[in-house]
Design a protein around this motif. Sequence first.
Motif, PDB file in Angstrom:
ATOM      1  N   LEU A 124       3.406   9.793  -2.161  1.00  0.00           N
ATOM      2  CA  LEU A 124       2.581  10.998  -2.273  1.00  0.00           C
ATOM      3  C   LEU A 124       2.392  11.437  -3.719  1.00  0.00           C
ATOM      4  CD1 LEU A 124       3.809  13.216   0.728  1.00  0.00           C
ATOM      5  CD2 LEU A 124       1.918  11.582   0.652  1.00  0.00           C
ATOM      6  N   ASN A 125       3.449  11.331  -4.540  1.00  0.00           N
ATOM      7  CA  ASN A 125       3.323  11.868  -5.911  1.00  0.00           C
ATOM      8  C   ASN A 125       2.784  10.854  -6.913  1.00  0.00           C
ATOM      9  OD1 ASN A 125       5.468  10.253  -6.873  1.00  0.00           O
ATOM     10  ND2 ASN A 125       6.972  11.896  -6.720  1.00  0.00           N
ATOM     11  N   GLY A 126       2.479   9.643  -6.475  1.00  0.00           N
ATOM     12  CA  GLY A 126       1.902   8.647  -7.358  1.00  0.00           C
ATOM     13  C   GLY A 126       2.901   7.713  -7.997  1.00  0.00           C
ATOM     14  N   GLY A 127       4.177   7.879  -7.716  1.00  0.00           N
ATOM     15  CA  GLY A 127       5.179   7.006  -8.290  1.00  0.00           C
ATOM     16  C   GLY A 127       5.038   5.559  -7.857  1.00  0.00           C
ATOM     17  N   PHE A 128       4.434   5.339  -6.670  1.00  0.00           N
ATOM     18  CA  PHE A 128       4.212   3.986  -6.167  1.00  0.00           C
ATOM     19  C   PHE A 128       2.762   3.528  -6.360  1.00  0.00           C
ATOM     20  CE2 PHE A 128       7.850   3.784  -2.757  1.00  0.00           C
ATOM     21  CZ  PHE A 128       8.770   3.656  -3.787  1.00  0.00           C
ATOM     22  N   SER A 129       2.040   4.133  -7.283  1.00  0.00           N
ATOM     23  CA  SER A 129       0.674   3.669  -7.546  1.00  0.00           C
ATOM     24  C   SER A 129       0.699   2.169  -7.825  1.00  0.00           C
ATOM     25  CB  SER A 129       0.110   4.401  -8.760  1.00  0.00           C
ATOM     26  OG  SER A 129       0.024   5.784  -8.521  1.00  0.00           O
ATOM     27  N   PRO A 130      -0.266   1.428  -7.286  1.00  0.00           N
ATOM     28  CA  PRO A 130      -1.546   1.861  -6.716  1.00  0.00           C
ATOM     29  C   PRO A 130      -1.549   1.990  -5.189  1.00  0.00           C
ATOM     30  CG  PRO A 130      -1.605  -0.489  -7.040  1.00  0.00           C
ATOM     31  CD  PRO A 130      -0.233  -0.043  -7.490  1.00  0.00           C
ATOM     32  N   LEU A 131      -0.386   2.066  -4.540  1.00  0.00           N
ATOM     33  CA  LEU A 131      -0.361   2.118  -3.083  1.00  0.00           C
ATOM     34  C   LEU A 131      -0.973   3.415  -2.572  1.00  0.00           C
ATOM     35  CD1 LEU A 131       3.147   0.667  -2.150  1.00  0.00           C
ATOM     36  CD2 LEU A 131       1.045  -0.525  -2.804  1.00  0.00           C
ATOM     37  N   ALA A 132      -1.757   3.307  -1.501  1.00  0.00           N
ATOM     38  CA  ALA A 132      -2.382   4.477  -0.884  1.00  0.00           C
ATOM     39  C   ALA A 132      -1.759   4.781   0.471  1.00  0.00           C
ATOM     40  CB  ALA A 132      -3.885   4.252  -0.714  1.00  0.00           C
ATOM     41  N   GLY A 133      -0.641   4.127   0.784  1.00  0.00           N
ATOM     42  CA  GLY A 133       0.032   4.367   2.046  1.00  0.00           C
ATOM     43  C   GLY A 133       1.072   3.288   2.283  1.00  0.00           C
ATOM     44  N   PHE A 134       1.647   3.281   3.466  1.00  0.00           N
ATOM     45  CA  PHE A 134       2.574   2.209   3.838  1.00  0.00           C
ATOM     46  C   PHE A 134       1.781   0.915   4.052  1.00  0.00           C
ATOM     47  CE2 PHE A 134       4.969   6.026   4.976  1.00  0.00           C
ATOM     48  CZ  PHE A 134       6.199   5.734   4.410  1.00  0.00           C
ATOM     49  N   LEU A 135       2.350  -0.200   3.623  1.00  0.00           N
ATOM     50  CA  LEU A 135       1.612  -1.455   3.590  1.00  0.00           C
ATOM     51  C   LEU A 135       1.131  -1.875   4.977  1.00  0.00           C
ATOM     52  CD1 LEU A 135       3.620  -3.764   1.143  1.00  0.00           C
ATOM     53  CD2 LEU A 135       1.764  -2.155   0.644  1.00  0.00           C
ATOM     54  N   GLY A 136      -0.120  -2.346   5.009  1.00  0.00           N
ATOM     55  CA  GLY A 136      -0.630  -3.023   6.188  1.00  0.00           C
ATOM     56  C   GLY A 136      -0.158  -4.466   6.196  1.00  0.00           C
ATOM     57  N   ARG A 137      -0.490  -5.161   7.264  1.00  0.00           N
ATOM     58  CA  ARG A 137       0.081  -6.500   7.452  1.00  0.00           C
ATOM     59  C   ARG A 137      -0.360  -7.490   6.374  1.00  0.00           C
ATOM     60  NH1 ARG A 137       0.798  -9.605  13.238  1.00  0.00           N
ATOM     61  NH2 ARG A 137       2.185 -11.241  12.447  1.00  0.00           N
ATOM     62  N   ALA A 138      -1.621  -7.459   5.982  1.00  0.00           N
ATOM     63  CA  ALA A 138      -2.101  -8.418   4.978  1.00  0.00           C
ATOM     64  C   ALA A 138      -1.398  -8.203   3.649  1.00  0.00           C
ATOM     65  CB  ALA A 138      -3.614  -8.296   4.816  1.00  0.00           C
ATOM     66  N   ASP A 139      -1.277  -6.935   3.227  1.00  0.00           N
ATOM     67  CA  ASP A 139      -0.570  -6.642   1.982  1.00  0.00           C
ATOM     68  C   ASP A 139       0.900  -7.027   2.089  1.00  0.00           C
ATOM     69  OD1 ASP A 139      -2.610  -5.657   0.319  1.00  0.00           O
ATOM     70  OD2 ASP A 139      -2.524  -3.686   1.267  1.00  0.00           O
ATOM     71  N   TYR A 140       1.503  -6.696   3.224  1.00  0.00           N
ATOM     72  CA  TYR A 140       2.920  -7.016   3.445  1.00  0.00           C
ATOM     73  C   TYR A 140       3.170  -8.514   3.317  1.00  0.00           C
ATOM     74  CZ  TYR A 140       6.988  -8.075   6.463  1.00  0.00           C
ATOM     75  OH  TYR A 140       8.155  -8.583   6.984  1.00  0.00           O
ATOM     76  N   GLU A 141       2.369  -9.316   3.995  1.00  0.00           N
ATOM     77  CA  GLU A 141       2.577 -10.763   3.966  1.00  0.00           C
ATOM     78  C   GLU A 141       2.325 -11.330   2.577  1.00  0.00           C
ATOM     79  OE1 GLU A 141       0.135 -12.205   7.138  1.00  0.00           O
ATOM     80  OE2 GLU A 141       1.609 -11.643   8.697  1.00  0.00           O
ATOM     81  N   SER A 142       1.351 -10.752   1.850  1.00  0.00           N
ATOM     82  CA  SER A 142       1.075 -11.216   0.494  1.00  0.00           C
ATOM     83  C   SER A 142       2.212 -10.857  -0.455  1.00  0.00           C
ATOM     84  CB  SER A 142      -0.240 -10.613  -0.002  1.00  0.00           C
ATOM     85  OG  SER A 142      -0.564 -11.089  -1.292  1.00  0.00           O
ATOM     86  N   VAL A 143       2.797  -9.673  -0.281  1.00  0.00           N
ATOM     87  CA  VAL A 143       3.938  -9.276  -1.115  1.00  0.00           C
ATOM     88  C   VAL A 143       5.112 -10.217  -0.886  1.00  0.00           C
ATOM     89  CG1 VAL A 143       5.694  -7.477  -1.445  1.00  0.00           C
ATOM     90  CG2 VAL A 143       3.276  -6.860  -1.372  1.00  0.00           C
ATOM     91  N   LEU A 144       5.391 -10.538   0.369  1.00  0.00           N
ATOM     92  CA  LEU A 144       6.490 -11.460   0.658  1.00  0.00           C
ATOM     93  C   LEU A 144       6.231 -12.837   0.050  1.00  0.00           C
ATOM     94  CD1 LEU A 144       7.450  -9.235   2.588  1.00  0.00           C
ATOM     95  CD2 LEU A 144       7.800 -10.973   4.330  1.00  0.00           C
ATOM     96  N   ARG A 145       5.003 -13.307   0.197  1.00  0.00           N
ATOM     97  CA  ARG A 145       4.679 -14.677  -0.205  1.00  0.00           C
ATOM     98  C   ARG A 145       4.515 -14.813  -1.723  1.00  0.00           C
ATOM     99  NH1 ARG A 145       0.543 -14.740   2.407  1.00  0.00           N
ATOM    100  NH2 ARG A 145      -0.993 -14.318   0.782  1.00  0.00           N
ATOM    101  N   ALA A 146       3.812 -13.844  -2.332  1.00  0.00           N
ATOM    102  CA  ALA A 146       3.386 -14.026  -3.725  1.00  0.00           C
ATOM    103  C   ALA A 146       3.755 -12.876  -4.640  1.00  0.00           C
ATOM    104  CB  ALA A 146       1.866 -14.236  -3.765  1.00  0.00           C
ATOM    105  N   MET A 147       4.426 -11.849  -4.130  1.00  0.00           N
ATOM    106  CA  MET A 147       4.798 -10.678  -4.933  1.00  0.00           C
ATOM    107  C   MET A 147       3.541  -9.940  -5.426  1.00  0.00           C
ATOM    108  SD  MET A 147       7.955 -10.639  -7.660  1.00  0.00           S
ATOM    109  CE  MET A 147       6.984 -10.744  -9.158  1.00  0.00           C
ATOM    110  N   ARG A 148       2.505  -9.977  -4.607  1.00  0.00           N
ATOM    111  CA  ARG A 148       1.243  -9.320  -4.938  1.00  0.00           C
ATOM    112  C   ARG A 148       0.629  -8.719  -3.680  1.00  0.00           C
ATOM    113  NH1 ARG A 148      -0.505 -10.589  -9.982  1.00  0.00           N
ATOM    114  NH2 ARG A 148       0.647 -12.280 -11.015  1.00  0.00           N
ATOM    115  N   LEU A 149      -0.158  -7.654  -3.873  1.00  0.00           N
ATOM    116  CA  LEU A 149      -0.951  -7.131  -2.775  1.00  0.00           C
ATOM    117  C   LEU A 149      -2.049  -8.128  -2.443  1.00  0.00           C
ATOM    118  CD1 LEU A 149      -1.255  -3.411  -3.975  1.00  0.00           C
ATOM    119  CD2 LEU A 149       0.408  -4.372  -2.378  1.00  0.00           C
ATOM    120  N   ALA A 150      -2.715  -7.912  -1.328  1.00  0.00           N
ATOM    121  CA  ALA A 150      -3.737  -8.852  -0.891  1.00  0.00           C
ATOM    122  C   ALA A 150      -4.875  -8.974  -1.900  1.00  0.00           C
ATOM    123  CB  ALA A 150      -4.284  -8.430   0.470  1.00  0.00           C
ATOM    124  N   ASP A 151      -5.122  -7.936  -2.709  1.00  0.00           N
ATOM    125  CA  ASP A 151      -6.180  -8.005  -3.706  1.00  0.00           C
ATOM    126  C   ASP A 151      -5.723  -8.630  -5.016  1.00  0.00           C
ATOM    127  OD1 ASP A 151      -4.636  -6.065  -4.951  1.00  0.00           O
ATOM    128  OD2 ASP A 151      -6.144  -4.476  -4.811  1.00  0.00           O
TER     129      ASP A 151
END
Length: 570
Positions: free
Chosen positions: A49-76
């Motif tokens: 909420l306070n921006g400390g986790f920018s650029p996240l806009a919420g709790f991760l969806g599945r595509a972002d989650y799987e990309s973080v596990l696999r490549a340490m990156r969001l889906a984008d």
Amino acid sequence: MTDLPAPHGGRLCELLASPERADQLRLEAASLPAWDLTERQRCDLELLLNGGFSPLAGFLGRADYESVLRAMRLADGTLWPMPITLDVSEDFAGRLQPGARIALRDTDNTPLAILTVGDIWQPEREAEAQAVFGTTDRAHPAVAQLLDRSHPFYVGGTLEGIQLPGHYDFVGLRDTPRSLRGKFKAEGWSRVVAFQTRNPLHRAHRELTLRAAGRTGAKLLIHPVVGMTKPGDVDHYTRVRCYQALLPHYPDGLAMLSLLPLAMRMGGPREAVWHAIIRKNHGCTHFIVGRDHAGPGNDSHGKPFYGPYDAQELLARHADELGIEMVPFQAMVYAENRDTYIGADEATAADVIRDISGTELRRRLHTGEAIPEWFTFPDIVKVLRERHPAGRPPGFTVFFTGLSGAGKSTLAQALISLMLERSSRPVTLLDGDEVRKHLSKGLGFSREDRDANITRIGWVAGEIVRHGGIAVCAPIAPFAGPRAQARRMSEAHGGFCEVHVATSLEVCESRDRKGLYAAARRGEIKQFTGISDPYEAPENPELRIDAGGGDPRTQALAIVDWLDARGWLR
């Protein structure tokens, strides 16, 4: 929701609604399905909420989650090393669908945010543990949390924030990224080096941070974690008082203290990258990374989970896109012959190196033995002695585990009698049957309910230990994970002695006055430990006792001797 320019590129994403919109969301929240946040989720939500986790806009969806596990990156493709997920129960997940809106509530039922559901899925948690932490060993606190205490389903989606979680302590030190960057601007600080910590700071830390500030030409931000740290760490109230006592020992205008409500994962290299991004979002230009940054210690075989400089190496590989400069450091050590602190890499064979470990410091606090000024400052010792007065015997838990009929309750009663025979210290018995009757009434015998039962016992025992008392627990406790959690809750405040009552199944069945084993053999009782449900015997208990024969008093005396040898029974 607002976007502000963040230092070194990117956008600072704040998810709190305007006051007018927040009022509308409060009204809406009253009619929505609600999820009561766990402590970890509460910490994560605050930094979302306070921006400390920018650029996240919420709790991760599945595509972002799987990309973080696999490549340490969001889906984008954006660098992001740690999955920030909202875990919920199977029942709650079953009532949701994409597009639904749910209220996220604080512990007092205050709505903090509304989440619009994007994805609902059941993760493979062992695969997540291996990908993020490099292990499935439950000696890693985040792995134990993930495998044994997290809920089975994840819900991803975007957030609208109603308000930040409330805090009543150290309110002047609890900065958001926006407010901290405002303080830097007001002080004219254009270069800021951040120091991450979850422990009290002593002279070695002061020397390290002074060197880092001098090397970078930056001001110093002491930015301790006051959310969730490693089980057994010094409580944050005591630590913050130590930090406040340390500040006057820096040159005027050099150092600032601010608190970070982060739930650490102790994830080593990935966690170091995460910490760097968080500090960038708070306005820092440099970040100190020392030896074994955010490491949880040793695995169940006594080997470190991560190499001493793995974190530094991973940050170096991502230096160009992080937007914050790493300041690598080795440990600082005291050279008695020079009467000064030096870098560990500067020590020679002629140097006489002195150190006081955390265990030795706790021993000196307990006994009242002097703590030398070369190690820490007297005003910090004063804070620590107030929290750990000399001579006070520690609270502790004796945790019996074993099959039904193994003799746990008999041994527990014998132990309590022997302890009360020689001491007037308060002792509380948390017996399996009595706990089921009162504390855990309504719980069944599913894996989830059994885990909840042991968690409740562990929590009560931890509270008894925190207040200097003695807890004696005697449940079956068939699973290693919840037993480990019970250990952590006691060891956070005192001692823990696990006693495996290793009586054989044959002897236990022969003692079966209630006919439970016979009924389980006939299939009339489902999920009966030792027959139709497993018992995970402790691998390394403090004591193992076969209560199939012998005198319970003699066996209990062996426990008393073990406790007495550690000074716990004074």
